[in-house]
Design a protein around this motif. Structure first.
Motif, PDB file in Angstrom:
ATOM      1  N   ALA A 192     -15.208  10.227  -1.958  1.00 34.61           N
ATOM      2  CA  ALA A 192     -14.057  10.021  -1.073  1.00 34.61           C
ATOM      3  C   ALA A 192     -13.821   8.516  -1.014  1.00 34.61           C
ATOM      4  N   VAL A 193     -12.580   8.101  -1.124  1.00 33.37           N
ATOM      5  CA  VAL A 193     -12.276   6.678  -1.051  1.00 33.37           C
ATOM      6  C   VAL A 193     -11.685   6.383   0.315  1.00 33.37           C
ATOM      7  N   TRP A 194     -12.216   5.363   0.984  1.00 29.04           N
ATOM      8  CA  TRP A 194     -11.868   5.043   2.372  1.00 29.04           C
ATOM      9  C   TRP A 194     -11.502   3.564   2.420  1.00 29.04           C
ATOM     10  N   GLY A 195     -10.286   3.244   2.818  1.00 25.39           N
ATOM     11  CA  GLY A 195      -9.862   1.851   2.814  1.00 25.39           C
ATOM     12  C   GLY A 195      -9.201   1.431   4.103  1.00 25.39           C
ATOM     13  N   THR A 196      -9.349   0.145   4.437  1.00 28.94           N
ATOM     14  CA  THR A 196      -8.706  -0.416   5.622  1.00 28.94           C
ATOM     15  C   THR A 196      -7.806  -1.569   5.217  1.00 28.94           C
ATOM     16  N   CYS A 197      -6.572  -1.559   5.711  1.00 29.08           N
ATOM     17  CA  CYS A 197      -5.598  -2.632   5.491  1.00 29.08           C
ATOM     18  C   CYS A 197      -5.404  -2.865   3.989  1.00 29.08           C
ATOM     19  N   PHE A 198      -5.842  -4.002   3.460  1.00 28.02           N
ATOM     20  CA  PHE A 198      -5.762  -4.240   2.014  1.00 28.02           C
ATOM     21  C   PHE A 198      -6.419  -3.086   1.265  1.00 28.02           C
ATOM     22  N   GLY A 199      -7.613  -2.711   1.687  1.00 28.82           N
ATOM     23  CA  GLY A 199      -8.317  -1.616   1.041  1.00 28.82           C
ATOM     24  C   GLY A 199      -7.628  -0.277   1.214  1.00 28.82           C
ATOM     25  N   GLY A 200      -6.882  -0.128   2.322  1.00 30.71           N
ATOM     26  CA  GLY A 200      -6.151   1.114   2.536  1.00 30.71           C
ATOM     27  C   GLY A 200      -5.076   1.336   1.496  1.00 30.71           C
ATOM     28  N   GLY A 201      -4.364   0.268   1.150  1.00 27.36           N
ATOM     29  CA  GLY A 201      -3.366   0.371   0.095  1.00 27.36           C
ATOM     30  C   GLY A 201      -3.988   0.704  -1.241  1.00 27.36           C
ATOM     31  N   ARG A 202      -5.138   0.068  -1.521  1.00 25.85           N
ATOM     32  CA  ARG A 202      -5.819   0.317  -2.787  1.00 25.85           C
ATOM     33  C   ARG A 202      -6.411   1.729  -2.822  1.00 25.85           C
ATOM     34  N   ALA A 203      -6.821   2.242  -1.664  1.00 24.10           N
ATOM     35  CA  ALA A 203      -7.345   3.605  -1.604  1.00 24.10           C
ATOM     36  C   ALA A 203      -6.260   4.620  -1.954  1.00 24.10           C
ATOM     37  N   LEU A 204      -5.056   4.399  -1.447  1.00 25.68           N
ATOM     38  CA  LEU A 204      -3.944   5.296  -1.768  1.00 25.68           C
ATOM     39  C   LEU A 204      -3.632   5.250  -3.259  1.00 25.68           C
ATOM     40  N   GLU A 205      -3.688   4.058  -3.841  1.00 26.70           N
ATOM     41  CA  GLU A 205      -3.435   3.928  -5.283  1.00 26.70           C
ATOM     42  C   GLU A 205      -4.491   4.672  -6.094  1.00 26.70           C
ATOM     43  N   ALA A 206      -5.751   4.553  -5.664  1.00 28.61           N
ATOM     44  CA  ALA A 206      -6.829   5.248  -6.362  1.00 28.61           C
ATOM     45  C   ALA A 206      -6.667   6.755  -6.248  1.00 28.61           C
ATOM     46  N   ALA A 207      -6.242   7.218  -5.074  1.00 26.65           N
ATOM     47  CA  ALA A 207      -6.051   8.651  -4.871  1.00 26.65           C
ATOM     48  C   ALA A 207      -4.943   9.201  -5.759  1.00 26.65           C
ATOM     49  N   ALA A 208      -3.921   8.392  -5.963  1.00 25.87           N
ATOM     50  CA  ALA A 208      -2.779   8.818  -6.778  1.00 25.87           C
ATOM     51  C   ALA A 208      -3.036   8.648  -8.267  1.00 25.87           C
ATOM     52  N   GLY A 209      -4.075   7.889  -8.621  1.00 25.24           N
ATOM     53  CA  GLY A 209      -4.289   7.578 -10.030  1.00 25.24           C
ATOM     54  C   GLY A 209      -3.207   6.668 -10.553  1.00 25.24           C
ATOM     55  N   TRP A 210      -2.805   5.704  -9.717  1.00 25.22           N
ATOM     56  CA  TRP A 210      -1.722   4.774 -10.082  1.00 25.22           C
ATOM     57  C   TRP A 210      -2.310   3.400 -10.373  1.00 25.22           C
ATOM     58  N   TYR A 211      -1.713   2.713 -11.366  1.00 23.83           N
ATOM     59  CA  TYR A 211      -2.202   1.396 -11.739  1.00 23.83           C
ATOM     60  C   TYR A 211      -1.044   0.417 -11.850  1.00 23.83           C
ATOM     61  N   ALA A 212      -1.308  -0.822 -11.460  1.00 24.58           N
ATOM     62  CA  ALA A 212      -0.288  -1.868 -11.587  1.00 24.58           C
ATOM     63  C   ALA A 212       0.151  -1.965 -13.038  1.00 24.58           C
ATOM     64  N   GLY A 213       1.466  -1.910 -13.243  1.00 25.60           N
ATOM     65  CA  GLY A 213       1.970  -1.928 -14.604  1.00 25.60           C
ATOM     66  C   GLY A 213       2.262  -0.547 -15.151  1.00 25.60           C
ATOM     67  N   GLY A 214       2.005   0.489 -14.321  1.00 29.68           N
ATOM     68  CA  GLY A 214       2.293   1.844 -14.762  1.00 29.68           C
ATOM     69  C   GLY A 214       1.068   2.543 -15.311  1.00 29.68           C
ATOM     70  N   ALA A 215       1.194   3.852 -15.528  1.00 34.34           N
ATOM     71  CA  ALA A 215       0.067   4.654 -15.974  1.00 34.34           C
ATOM     72  C   ALA A 215      -0.485   4.173 -17.311  1.00 34.34           C
ATOM     73  N   SER A 216       0.384   3.672 -18.182  1.00 39.60           N
ATOM     74  CA  SER A 216      -0.074   3.243 -19.502  1.00 39.60           C
ATOM     75  C   SER A 216      -1.025   2.061 -19.425  1.00 39.60           C
ATOM     76  N   SER A 217      -0.953   1.291 -18.328  1.00 43.53           N
ATOM     77  CA  SER A 217      -1.811   0.115 -18.211  1.00 43.53           C
ATOM     78  C   SER A 217      -3.278   0.496 -18.093  1.00 43.53           C
ATOM     79  N   TYR A 218      -3.556   1.737 -17.666  1.00 41.48           N
ATOM     80  CA  TYR A 218      -4.952   2.175 -17.571  1.00 41.48           C
ATOM     81  C   TYR A 218      -5.634   2.078 -18.930  1.00 41.48           C
ATOM     82  N   TYR A 219      -4.914   2.435 -19.975  1.00 41.84           N
ATOM     83  CA  TYR A 219      -5.503   2.439 -21.304  1.00 41.84           C
ATOM     84  C   TYR A 219      -5.602   1.034 -21.900  1.00 41.84           C
ATOM     85  N   GLU A 220      -4.995   0.058 -21.245  1.00 42.91           N
ATOM     86  CA  GLU A 220      -5.064  -1.313 -21.731  1.00 42.91           C
ATOM     87  C   GLU A 220      -6.253  -2.063 -21.155  1.00 42.91           C
ATOM     88  N   ASP A 221      -6.971  -1.449 -20.211  1.00 39.27           N
ATOM     89  CA  ASP A 221      -8.088  -2.120 -19.548  1.00 39.27           C
ATOM     90  C   ASP A 221      -9.384  -1.975 -20.340  1.00 39.27           C
TER      91      ASP A 221
END
Length: 216
Positions: A105-134
């Motif tokens: 379970a991912v639990w975030g507060t403030c800055f971490g709260g935004g990042r927790a929502l992104e992790a839950a959605a499987g979203w990455y800065a630059g779009g989904a394709s950016s995951y494969y560029e890492d």
């Protein structure tokens, strides 16, 4: 013999070593046992200072700066989204590989709260394709966090429309190919004015969650 769950605790901008975040980690570990609570240092030893100074000589008037003379936005830019995201995924991998947790379970507060929502959605800065560029020179990029639940307190600086809803830009399936499902709880304050944490942001997030078949 017991199934141990992992909690990935993502702190606010003051980092994971403050009294408040340590107390929260201890509280979760005690109340939800058996769990392993892991609070990674997303700022790599350079959190936003707890006692910022005010530079009255700044061209734009009084500007809040940290002890290194950086404004908040300058400090924030020194921790790029892509690097923070990789660190979050790496921390989730440590929970699974070192502590053998059965789920996260991912639990975030403030800055971490935004990042927790992104992790839950499987979203990455630059779009989904950016995951494969890492990718790294000697190993593959860390896998998705793939949490079963997300708890977000007063989340900031995220795009609800990109994360959730019928037209979301996140991943639809787990790496196994199974449909992604995640439970989400977000907590907001009535008078908060930080971007992402206002009552209007809460209403938008709720509408996006209600329209997203991945959310349970």
């Amino acid at each position: 013999s017991a199934e141990v769950q992992g909690v990935l605790l993502l702190s606010d901008v003051y980092g994971p070593f403050t009294e408040n975040t340590r107390a929260l980690a201890d509280k979760i570990a005690f109340e939800c046992q058996p769990v392993v609570v892991f609070a990674p240092d997303l700022f790599r030893g350079d959190p936003w200072t707890m006692n910022p100074t005010v530079d009255d000589e700044a061209d734009d008037g009084a500007t809040t700066r940290n002890e290194k003379g950086k404004s908040y936005e300058e400090w924030r830019a020194s921790h790029p989204e892509r690097r923070v995201d990789v660190d979050i995924r790496a921390a989730a991998a440590v929970l699974r590989e070192k502590y053998a947790v059965s789920s996260i379970a991912v639990w975030g507060t403030c800055f971490g709260g935004g990042r927790a929502l992104e992790a839950a959605a499987g979203w990455y800065a630059g779009g989904a394709s950016s995951y494969y560029e890492d990718a790294f020179s000697d190993r593959r990029a860390p896998p998705h966090v793939d949490p079963i639940a997300c708890i977000s307190w007063y989340p900031t600086r995220y795009d609800a429309n990109k994360l959730f809803g019928k037209k979301n830009e996140g991943f639809r399936t787990f790496e196994s190919g199974e449909d992604r499902k995640v439970a989400v709880m977000a907590v907001f304050a009535e008078n908060d004015d930080l971007p992402g944490a206002t009552p209007e942001d809460a209403a938008l997030l709720r509408s996006c969650l209600e329209d997203d078949p991945r959310v349970v």
